[in-house]
Design an enzyme around this catalytic site. Sequence first.
Site, PDB file in Angstrom:
ATOM      1  N   LYS A  80       1.289   6.741   1.832  1.00 38.88           N
ATOM      2  CA  LYS A  80       1.059   8.059   1.254  1.00 38.88           C
ATOM      3  C   LYS A  80       2.002   9.074   1.901  1.00 38.88           C
ATOM      4  O   LYS A  80       3.193   8.840   1.951  1.00 38.88           O
ATOM      5  CB  LYS A  80      -0.429   8.421   1.401  1.00 38.88           C
ATOM      6  CG  LYS A  80      -1.386   7.287   0.986  1.00 38.88           C
ATOM      7  CD  LYS A  80      -1.346   6.980  -0.501  1.00 38.88           C
ATOM      8  CE  LYS A  80      -2.089   5.697  -0.876  1.00 38.88           C
ATOM      9  NZ  LYS A  80      -3.412   5.503  -0.336  1.00 38.88           N
ATOM     10  N   TYR A 118     -11.997   5.835   0.691  1.00 41.73           N
ATOM     11  CA  TYR A 118     -11.083   5.014  -0.102  1.00 41.73           C
ATOM     12  C   TYR A 118     -11.839   3.868  -0.770  1.00 41.73           C
ATOM     13  O   TYR A 118     -12.531   3.095  -0.104  1.00 41.73           O
ATOM     14  CB  TYR A 118      -9.943   4.485   0.782  1.00 41.73           C
ATOM     15  CG  TYR A 118      -8.881   3.804  -0.044  1.00 41.73           C
ATOM     16  CD1 TYR A 118      -8.166   4.535  -0.983  1.00 41.73           C
ATOM     17  CD2 TYR A 118      -8.636   2.456   0.087  1.00 41.73           C
ATOM     18  CE1 TYR A 118      -7.207   3.916  -1.764  1.00 41.73           C
ATOM     19  CE2 TYR A 118      -7.670   1.830  -0.692  1.00 41.73           C
ATOM     20  CZ  TYR A 118      -6.961   2.567  -1.611  1.00 41.73           C
ATOM     21  OH  TYR A 118      -6.017   1.954  -2.396  1.00 41.73           O
ATOM     22  N   ASP A 149      -9.901   6.833   9.473  1.00 38.83           N
ATOM     23  CA  ASP A 149      -8.841   6.683   8.473  1.00 38.83           C
ATOM     24  C   ASP A 149      -8.189   8.058   8.312  1.00 38.83           C
ATOM     25  O   ASP A 149      -8.792   8.980   7.763  1.00 38.83           O
ATOM     26  CB  ASP A 149      -9.433   6.180   7.146  1.00 38.83           C
ATOM     27  CG  ASP A 149      -8.350   5.892   6.102  1.00 38.83           C
ATOM     28  OD1 ASP A 149      -7.283   6.538   6.158  1.00 38.83           O
ATOM     29  OD2 ASP A 149      -8.582   5.044   5.222  1.00 38.83           O
ATOM     30  N   ARG A 151       7.358 -13.041  12.856  1.00 39.07           N
ATOM     31  CA  ARG A 151       5.964 -12.617  12.626  1.00 39.07           C
ATOM     32  C   ARG A 151       5.381 -11.846  13.806  1.00 39.07           C
ATOM     33  O   ARG A 151       4.791 -10.785  13.592  1.00 39.07           O
ATOM     34  CB  ARG A 151       5.094 -13.819  12.224  1.00 39.07           C
ATOM     35  CG  ARG A 151       3.626 -13.472  12.001  1.00 39.07           C
ATOM     36  CD  ARG A 151       2.923 -14.437  11.049  1.00 39.07           C
ATOM     37  NE  ARG A 151       3.275 -15.818  11.295  1.00 39.07           N
ATOM     38  CZ  ARG A 151       2.781 -16.564  12.285  1.00 39.07           C
ATOM     39  NH1 ARG A 151       1.899 -16.051  13.121  1.00 39.07           N
ATOM     40  NH2 ARG A 151       3.163 -17.808  12.438  1.00 39.07           N
TER      41      ARG A 151
END
Length: 376
Positions: free
Chosen positions: A200, A108, A175, A51
């Site tokens: 993307k 978004y 972003d 992790r």
Amino acid sequence: MTVVPGDGTLASHAGERPAALGEPARPGPVLSSVFHLAPAPGGPALDGYGRPDNPTYRDLERALSALEAGSGDPVRTTTFASGMAAISAVLFGLLKAGDTVVIPSDGYYATRPLAADRLAAFGVTVREAPTLGPYPVEGAALVLLETPSNPGMDVCDLPAVCAAAHAAGALVAVDNTTATPLGQRPLDLGADLVVASDTKALAGHGDLLLGHVSTRDEQLAAKARQWRTWTGAIPGPFEAWLALRSLATLDVRLARQAANALAVAELLSARPEVREVRYPGRPGDPAHAVAARQMRRYGGVLSAVLPDAAFVERMLAASGLASAVTSFGDVRTGIDRRAQWGGDVVPDGFIRISCGIEDTADLIADLTAALDAASG
Ligand SMILES: *Cc1c(COP(=O)(O)O)cnc(C)c1O
């Protein structure tokens, strides 16, 4: 003298490890949650448990840091399981009760309900502002920008908005999903943090979800990293490796996608059925002047308004190359009629087109025939 490599050189070598005899020249993903430790505490092990860290994450993070930094100061990157995991790390990892955050009203769609519902429940005041502004930065702790905005393709003047936000004492996160670091380097334009969905164009093959947070500030980097370790929003090592593999071709994919997007924007602008074609790379687009100052390239995404939902459906049915998909940045062309999802304030016939790497002539011929078929 430092030689600044071109984008193709940078992308194809990003994340490369120093050559070591007998080690794989192209290391595969490290698929392990457990690593051998020294028998007693204090051994040299960097990796202990999956992790907090993993060698494949580190390779990808080194690659993304190189792309986000360009020729500027070093950047620290933390990869996340998805773009929303990266955005959550910035919003929840940096804000506290009593703070105010400014988020895009036209960006978004998943960020808005997350902020309105969860951040507000934790005592954070949420203000929304359109990408074109004005930005209510007074008293804000953090301003989240998205440029070009998805799906409207508006562009905000990053140096100007960052300066105003900093003067008001706010941090700025951008972003950068639509542009990718080869299209725009927000950290060079004044931003404190970059967040992105690498699902993307960055990974670009429509086969994985991933995100990242990058910054030049050590404390902000540590907070993003700590948030990931605490909440477990880690990518799978295999996805991280696929993204690293895909990065090598980012320069050539973006070049073809941008050439296709400009050609499609021109095709659509000349059609009487189509309104409001938006592509920041097209001279004459309302965003072009600002985009030309701050973007290095314009990417493969554009938007347009077709007559109605039925027209879009006929066009998609008639196209052999463009399929209906609600993502973008893929090597294959996709079209998304955004109004069907309900999250964006857009007309019924509004589409976001994500141009793939098909030959431009083939794509234009296919879309021309599909438009003709839809027009009857
Ligand atoms: C897709 C997207 C996100 C969310 O990314 P996921 O990887 O789907 O979590 C965030 N911002 C923008 C601009 C996006 O397009």
